[in-house]
Design an enzyme around this catalytic site. Structure first.
Site, short mmCIF file in Angstrom:
data_model
loop_
_atom_site.label_atom_id
_atom_site.label_comp_id
_atom_site.label_asym_id
_atom_site.label_seq_id
_atom_site.Cartn_x
_atom_site.Cartn_y
_atom_site.Cartn_z
N HIS A 374 -118.44 3.42 40.36
CA HIS A 374 -118.44 2.57 39.17
C HIS A 374 -117.52 1.36 39.31
CE1 HIS A 374 -114.70 4.75 38.39
NE2 HIS A 374 -114.41 3.88 37.44
N ASP A 375 -116.47 1.47 40.14
CA ASP A 375 -115.55 0.35 40.35
C ASP A 375 -115.68 -0.28 41.72
OD1 ASP A 375 -114.21 -0.16 37.99
OD2 ASP A 375 -112.65 1.34 38.33
N LYS A 378 -114.48 -3.83 42.66
CA LYS A 378 -113.08 -4.18 42.85
C LYS A 378 -112.72 -4.39 44.32
CE LYS A 378 -111.25 -2.18 38.59
NZ LYS A 378 -110.36 -1.18 37.96
N HIS A 403 -115.31 -8.04 38.58
CA HIS A 403 -115.68 -6.89 39.41
C HIS A 403 -116.95 -6.21 38.90
CE1 HIS A 403 -113.96 -4.19 36.33
NE2 HIS A 403 -114.57 -3.21 36.95
N HIS A 429 -119.93 -0.51 32.48
CA HIS A 429 -118.99 0.50 31.99
C HIS A 429 -117.81 -0.11 31.23
CE1 HIS A 429 -116.78 -0.48 35.70
NE2 HIS A 429 -115.71 0.13 35.16
N HIS A 430 -117.80 -1.44 31.10
CA HIS A 430 -116.78 -2.09 30.26
C HIS A 430 -117.38 -2.68 28.98
CE1 HIS A 430 -113.22 -1.68 32.75
NE2 HIS A 430 -113.93 -2.02 33.83
N ASP A 458 -113.42 7.05 31.99
CA ASP A 458 -112.56 6.17 32.77
C ASP A 458 -111.28 5.84 32.01
OD1 ASP A 458 -111.74 4.56 34.85
OD2 ASP A 458 -112.91 2.83 34.22
#
Length: 522
Positions: A374-375, A378, A403, A429-430, A458
């Site tokens: 998911h990240d 980054k 990201h 997801h943000h 998260d």
């Protein structure tokens, strides 16, 4: 001595012990009819099975008995009892209310005029119609024999149908361990039926897999993968603890000689494999001597069923490899951003939230496999920003926000369900439930459920764990903060689920501690 005294000591329900029986229900309001019928068939045996008589004296009693004994083979049914059509009502009940089309119904009447044979045959699903005056002992014996043959053949067909149904159901998802178990179980059931019925069966393999996986064992050993009868609860047990003596020696012989070993009451079939030592099919309680056709069916089974098993193991190995690659990539990413076991905890929290929300197992599996990425965006963010101990300035915050799009662009072109889901998670997801998130400003159910779950998991874990820029928060403080964001940042229903599972969240944190160096050690 009167005729009545001849049957004075006879119970209402004769019980035949020591062998399986054919159940015959006698429905008649005249006790003498029950007595004479039992006497006429007292020494009856068909295919080494006697008769278990069950008596009912009214139509209502017959209905209750039938619900208790759905495996009744034959009903000898009087027409006129408490009402002129009580027997016909029982016949209708059996076929329509009890939905039983297997039991054979023989209608017996002392008053043929009350229920003309032509009308009864047309309007009711009965299998024979006899006048009581024409049913001598010999004729009763003959009609019962012929009717039992019909019942036997119908039940064989039904068992075959059930076996094929299991195979068809399993074929939609054949290449999963659970479906393979159903597939093999269905084949065992069908094969057992074709052989005339067996008491017990087991599929024994050297594969370290199954409904109860066996860890840390040599692949040269053999274990029960699935079974029925005496082996129903033996999944995962070693062969030596399930079979002993001659049976165990027959299994070893089948493995050694790679053939089918036939004994009087059981057989062991070797199933060839290109990838391992093969498997064994054990069948016991054989009802008769096997014919050439029976043995041919066994040869077909032993030659082909292992191919399906091998394919499943290969597919499982590929899936495990894919899962490990994704997990290792996620862990490497997490290590670059400060280390810890954030990814492992997140996957378990997502699974908890998704399961309580109502996701199916397949959906949960995809979510758990996709979460570690998911990240992934980054990777494009400088470490100096990611690991900065203080507060980020506006320019740095803008760089970090990128990201989400970076991760999506990296993964979006894949056709694989897991990677496609990971791309979705990386981008969204943000997003906030109230529409104030980024990068697209989605709100409510416009945000995919996977992303809403990942977002909550998260933030929860990030707050509850120590980071380079913050100390760990207490669980109470984390839950209070998330409660305040219910309906704002987070899906209200998911927040409620999280709050209701405090103990499970604590258990996950305890099982996967970060084990990071303290500040003074750095």
């Amino acid at each position: 001595m009167s005729d009545e005294l001849l049957f004075l000591d006879e119970s209402e329900e004769d019980v035949v012990t020591g062998r399986s029986t054919w159940k015959v229900l006698i429905v008649d309001d005249e006790p003498e009819v029950h007595a004479v019928t039992k006497l006429a068939l007292s020494d009856f045996v068909f295919q080494e099975k006697g008769i278990e008589f069950i008596s009912a004296y009214t139509g209502a009693e017959a209905k209750d008995i039938f619900l208790e004994h759905p495996d009744i083979a034959i009903v000898l049914l009087d027409v006129v009892m408490e009402t002129d059509d009580a027997g016909l009502q029982v016949a209708d009940f059996i076929r329509n209310d009890a939905n039983n089309h297997f039991t054979r119904i023989i209608l017996r009447t002392g008053q043929p005029g009350q229920a003309p044979e032509k009308d009864v045959i047309i309007n009711y699903d009965i299998n024979d119609y006899k006048s009581k005056t024409e049913l001598t002992a010999q004729k009763l014996f003959t009609v019962v024999i012929s009717t039992l043959r019909s019942y036997r053949d119908i039940m064989v067909i039904e068992e075959n149908r059930q076996g094929l149904e299991k195979i068809i159901e399993a074929s939609a998802d054949l290449f999963s361990i659970h479906s393979l178990e159903s597939f093999i179980d269905g084949i065992i059931q069908q094969l057992s039926s074709l052989l005339g019925g067996t008491q017990d069966a087991a599929y024994i393999t050297s594969a370290v897999a199954g409904p109860r996986p066996i860890d840390n064992q040599s692949s040269s050993d053999f274990y029960v993968f699935t079974g029925k009868g005496d082996f129903a609860d033996d999944e995962g047990r070693p062969l030596e603890s399930v079979l002993r003596g001659d049976q165990l020696e027959s299994c070893r012989r089948a493995l050694r000689e790679r053939e089918i070993v036939y004994e009087d009451e059981y057989l062991v079939a070797y199933c060839n494999s290109k990838t391992m030592r093969g498997s064994l099919l054990y069948l016991s309680g054989l009802p008769r001597k096997l014919t050439k056709t029976d043995k041919h069916l066994l040869e077909i089974f032993s030659q082909n069923v292992q191919i399906a098993f091998d394919n499943v193991l290969l597919t499982k190995d590929i899936e495990d490899t894919q899962r490990e690659i994704v997990e290792r990539l996620g862990q490497a990413l997490e290590k670059q951003m400060g280390g810890g076991k954030h990814i492992q905890r997140m996957a378990l929290i997502c699974e908890l939230l998704g399961r309580e929300y109502g996701l199916e197992k397949e959906e949960l599996d995809i979510l758990k496999l996709a979460v570690p990425l998911h990240d992934v965006g980054k990777l494009r963010i400088p470490e100096s920003i990611l690991l900065k101990p203080g507060k980020l300035n506006e320019e740095e915050q803008a760089i970090v926000r990128n990201h989400a799009e970076f991760g999506y662009e990296l993964l979006k072109d894949s056709r694989r369900p897991i990677i496609k889901t990971a791309a979705l998670l990386a981008r969204d997801h943000h997003e906030y439930w109230d529409g104030n998130g980024y990068p697209r400003g989605l709100k409510g159910e416009e945000i995919h459920l996977y992303c809403r779950i990942t977002s909550l998991a998260d933030v929860f874990d990030a707050l509850h764990a120590r980071r380079c820029y913050k100390d760990a928060w207490s669980l109470d403080k984390v839950l209070d903060t998330i409660r305040q964001q219910r309906g704002r940042q987070f899906d209200p229903r998911l927040v409620d689920i999280l709050l209701a599972n405090r103990d499970k969240l604590e258990a996950i944190a305890f099982a996967y501690p970060d084990d990071l160096p303290q500040e003074e050690d750095v």
